[in-house]
Write a protein that holds these residues in place. Structure first.
Motif, PDB file in Angstrom:
ATOM      1  N   ILE A 191       0.845  -1.201   0.000  1.00 32.91           N
ATOM      2  CA  ILE A 191       0.000   0.000   0.000  1.00 32.91           C
ATOM      3  C   ILE A 191       0.876   1.246   0.000  1.00 32.91           C
ATOM      4  O   ILE A 191       0.562   2.243  -0.674  1.00 32.91           O
ATOM      5  N   ARG A 205       3.870   1.555  -1.343  1.00 31.99           N
ATOM      6  CA  ARG A 205       4.411   1.721  -2.707  1.00 31.99           C
ATOM      7  C   ARG A 205       3.353   2.307  -3.638  1.00 31.99           C
ATOM      8  O   ARG A 205       3.666   3.127  -4.512  1.00 31.99           O
ATOM      9  N   THR A 206       2.100   1.912  -3.442  1.00 31.36           N
ATOM     10  CA  THR A 206       1.017   2.468  -4.260  1.00 31.36           C
ATOM     11  C   THR A 206       0.824   3.946  -3.944  1.00 31.36           C
ATOM     12  O   THR A 206       0.596   4.763  -4.854  1.00 31.36           O
ATOM     13  N   HIS A 207       0.934   4.312  -2.684  1.00 32.07           N
ATOM     14  CA  HIS A 207       0.873   5.715  -2.280  1.00 32.07           C
ATOM     15  C   HIS A 207       1.935   6.518  -3.033  1.00 32.07           C
ATOM     16  O   HIS A 207       1.660   7.596  -3.583  1.00 32.07           O
ATOM     17  N   SER A 235       3.353   5.763  -5.827  1.00 30.13           N
ATOM     18  CA  SER A 235       3.018   5.761  -7.245  1.00 30.13           C
ATOM     19  C   SER A 235       1.963   6.817  -7.562  1.00 30.13           C
ATOM     20  O   SER A 235       2.037   7.501  -8.596  1.00 30.13           O
ATOM     21  N   VAL A 236       0.988   6.968  -6.683  1.00 29.69           N
ATOM     22  CA  VAL A 236      -0.021   8.016  -6.851  1.00 29.69           C
ATOM     23  C   VAL A 236       0.643   9.387  -6.838  1.00 29.69           C
ATOM     24  O   VAL A 236       0.323  10.270  -7.650  1.00 29.69           O
ATOM     25  N   PHE A 262      -4.345   6.345   1.225  1.00 25.52           N
ATOM     26  CA  PHE A 262      -3.364   5.270   1.097  1.00 25.52           C
ATOM     27  C   PHE A 262      -2.257   5.415   2.136  1.00 25.52           C
ATOM     28  O   PHE A 262      -1.796   4.414   2.706  1.00 25.52           O
ATOM     29  N   PRO A 268     -10.489   4.825  -6.535  1.00 27.93           N
ATOM     30  CA  PRO A 268      -9.294   4.283  -5.875  1.00 27.93           C
ATOM     31  C   PRO A 268      -9.478   4.049  -4.382  1.00 27.93           C
ATOM     32  O   PRO A 268      -8.982   3.049  -3.836  1.00 27.93           O
ATOM     33  N   LEU A 288      -1.989   3.398  -9.813  1.00 28.62           N
ATOM     34  CA  LEU A 288      -2.246   2.198  -9.016  1.00 28.62           C
ATOM     35  C   LEU A 288      -1.452   0.996  -9.513  1.00 28.62           C
ATOM     36  O   LEU A 288      -1.813  -0.153  -9.233  1.00 28.62           O
ATOM     37  N   PRO A 335       1.331  -0.582  -8.672  1.00 31.67           N
ATOM     38  CA  PRO A 335       1.762  -1.685  -7.803  1.00 31.67           C
ATOM     39  C   PRO A 335       0.660  -2.696  -7.516  1.00 31.67           C
ATOM     40  O   PRO A 335       0.930  -3.900  -7.423  1.00 31.67           O
ATOM     41  N   LEU A 336      -0.574  -2.238  -7.390  1.00 26.64           N
ATOM     42  CA  LEU A 336      -1.690  -3.164  -7.162  1.00 26.64           C
ATOM     43  C   LEU A 336      -1.991  -3.969  -8.419  1.00 26.64           C
ATOM     44  O   LEU A 336      -2.332  -5.162  -8.345  1.00 26.64           O
TER      45      LEU A 336
END
Length: 573
Positions: free
Chosen positions: A41, A43-45, A47-48, A87, A181, A214, A216-217
């Motif tokens: 989560i 890593r997704t943060h 990425s955003v 996130f 998201p 998103l 990484p997800l």
């Protein structure tokens, strides 16, 4: 003019392979430790954060807004900022749980009326206390649930390992870019479901942005982002590989999914035979009231609060599920006429902005046609409609999702009487239970004492705002967001279930957010000790674009060093 590009046809055969991969991803999520989940989560943060600028520019293009306009702040706040805050907070909660500590461990609840507990979730630390000075948020838990039970059960669902919830479908909203998201985040962390996010056709141009944000997800086979209309949505809803559906939209769309369309739908509803063969949760909006408690207001108070209400309605051109729609005032309030005059002035003063959401023009025409005496502003793009207390009209039962404001005068006879009458009115006469707002001067609130909190407890709404807008409850990741609990498939009203809730609170009933009655510096001069100027979600906040961008930067990596520039921008509002 809106620059929305119609979504191209989608080959639904590709959905089958996506669902199969997601089923595998859900099992992989079940095998992850809490620490590994939190890292994903996080890593997704990140990425955003890397696509926040592109995200905002695309949203501005969709809604026909000039990037240099102050209104660009709406897209920064309700898009990247809300997503980053959500996130980031969930990643921290998972890391906390991995360390054997509850995310609510540092919160000491206070008693609330009716055997409830109020848990203060904003601010949580000294940085937040300064950043949101004068604003707060509390999650009220259900009546009769003990502090020990809340502590034991909070985070319990997210802590489960080895359990797969299968593949869920999120039917994304088409008005606010963070909704999809954040719904995906709730599905994954709380319910252990991998997700197909079908974005609304209005957001077709965001497809690539979402996929990058998103990533990484997606790479972990926990998410696929697709587009399409009703045909694609129906295919996915009825797919055997989908275990659950979540929708943000209208109650009419919800009912069509659950009961079908056509003449047989009423029979199926009556007999309890839904066409949907799987669970569904939802956030469906409603007719949001603003209860104006009478008191002795200065001319500056009247002007500011009229602007507050107009901002609640005109934010995002009126296309919000929590937008104010019905103002409730005391017919005997000596300042009633002056307040209504300021309301009209604010509707006139705010720069013109054409509604962009599909169907808005027709809904405005329908509202004007259905209510005699509707006042028009901004070349007919805004309506103010006064209704009688005993009148039953579409304004009370229809979420117009357009710049339509209603006004009703009740015989309250003072602060306590108006509150009692207004609560009875909004609970029983207005459609929906998502959000309600109360405006009350500090002196009247002090005079009411405990009776005010008791009145708030009788409002059957999932989000309640005092001297601010329930949009803050949506933006605050630690708050819960959703309808008042208890709705059913055959009477969904504002929906079933909650989202956001980044502290993973259990047994929540509602969120109550509070703001200052007056902005700085008048707040301090009147003893409120609130250092916040005009909030950046006000449609008249001149520096909203700069403030929204800086707040998004803060949410990408909170630090003390970022606060001075945020304050400098906010104080230019």
């Amino acid at each position: 003019m809106s620059l929305v590009t119609p979504a191209p046809p989608v080959d639904v055969s590709g959905f089958d392979a996506a669902i199969e991969r997601l089923s595998t991803g859900a099992k992989a999520w079940a095998a992850m430790s809490l620490g590994e989940r939190g890292e994903l989560i996080a890593r997704t943060h990140d990425s955003v954060a890397r696509v926040a600028e592109r995200w905002t520019r695309t949203a501005l293009d969709i809604k026909g807004l000039d990037p240099k306009s102050a209104l660009a702040g709406e897209e920064w706040l309700s898009g990247p900022y809300a997503t980053l805050a959500g996130f980031g907070t969930v990643a921290h909660s998972l890391a906390t749980l991995a360390g054997g500590v509850s995310p609510i461990g540092s919160i000491t609840p206070k008693k609330a009326p009716g055997g409830r507990l109020a848990w203060r979730v904003l601010p949580l630390d000294s940085r937040e206390a300064l950043l949101f000075h004068g604003f707060s948020a509390e999650v009220w838990t259900l009546p009769g649930v003990s502090e020990a039970d809340v502590r034991t059960d909070s985070g319990a669902d997210a802590s489960r390992t080895g359990v797969s919830g299968g593949v869920g479908l999120v039917l994304g909203a088409g008005n606010i870019t963070s909704i999809g998201p954040l719904d995906v985040l709730t599905e994954l962390v709380v319910h252990h479901r991998a997700t197909i996010l079908k974005i609304n056709p209005t957001f077709a141009n965001l497809l690539t942005v979402y996929r990058h944000a998103l990533a990484p997800l997606i790479e972990a086979d926990l998410l696929r982002v697709v587009q399409g209309g009703a045909t694609e949505g129906a295919y996915l809803c009825n797919h055997d590989g989908i275990s659950h559906v979540h929708i943000t939209g209208s109650v009419e769309t919800h009912d069509a999914i659950v009961w079908g369309r056509g003449k047989d739908s009423a029979t199926r509803r009556r007999e309890g035979r839904p066409v949907l063969n799987k669970p569904i949760t939802s956030e469906l909006g409603g007719v949001s009231p603003v209860i104006v408690v009478p008191g002795e207001w200065t001319p500056a108070d009247l002007r500011f609060q009229a602007e507050n209400i107009v901002s609640m309605r005109l934010h995002n051109a009126g296309h919000n599920c929590c937008a104010a729609q019905m103002i409730v005032i005391d017919a005997a309030w000596p300042q009633r006429e002056e307040f209504v005059r300021e309301l009209r002035a604010a509707l006139t003063r705010v720069p013109s902005r054409a509604p962009w959401y599909p169907g808005s023009d027709q809904r405005l025409k329908d509202a004007a046609r259905a209510h005699s005496g509707a006042e028009t502003f901004s070349d007919g793009d805004r309506l103010l409609i006064q209704v009688q207390p005993d009148e039953v009209c579409p304004l009370m039962r229809t979420e117009y999702f357009a710049p339509v404001l209603g006004l009703v005068e009740l015989d309250g006879g003072g602060a306590r009487g108006l509150l009692d009458r207004a609560i009875e009115y909004v609970n029983h006469e207005l459609a929906g239970t998502l959000s309600a707002n109360i405006l009350i001067a500090p002196a009247e609130r002090r005079n009411l004492g405990a009776a005010f909190d008791e009145a708030v407890s009788r409002l059957d709404y999932g989000g309640i705002a005092i001297n601010t807008w329930t949009g803050l409850a949506f933006l605050a990741p630690t708050a819960t967001w959703g309808a008042f609990p208890g709705h059913t498939l055959d009477d969904a009203q504002s929906g079933i279930g909650i989202v956001h809730n980044a502290l993973l609170m259990a047994h929540s009933e509602r969120t109550v957010v509070t703001g200052p009655f007056r902005p700085f510096p008048r707040s301090v001069l009147n003893g409120e000790m609130a250092l916040f100027p005009k909030p950046p979600w006000f449609v008249t906040a001149r520096s909203a674009a700069s403030t929204g961008r800086k707040l998004s930067g803060y949410a990408s990596g909170p630090s003390w060093a970022k606060l001075p520039s945020i304050f400098a921008s906010a104080f230019r509002a």
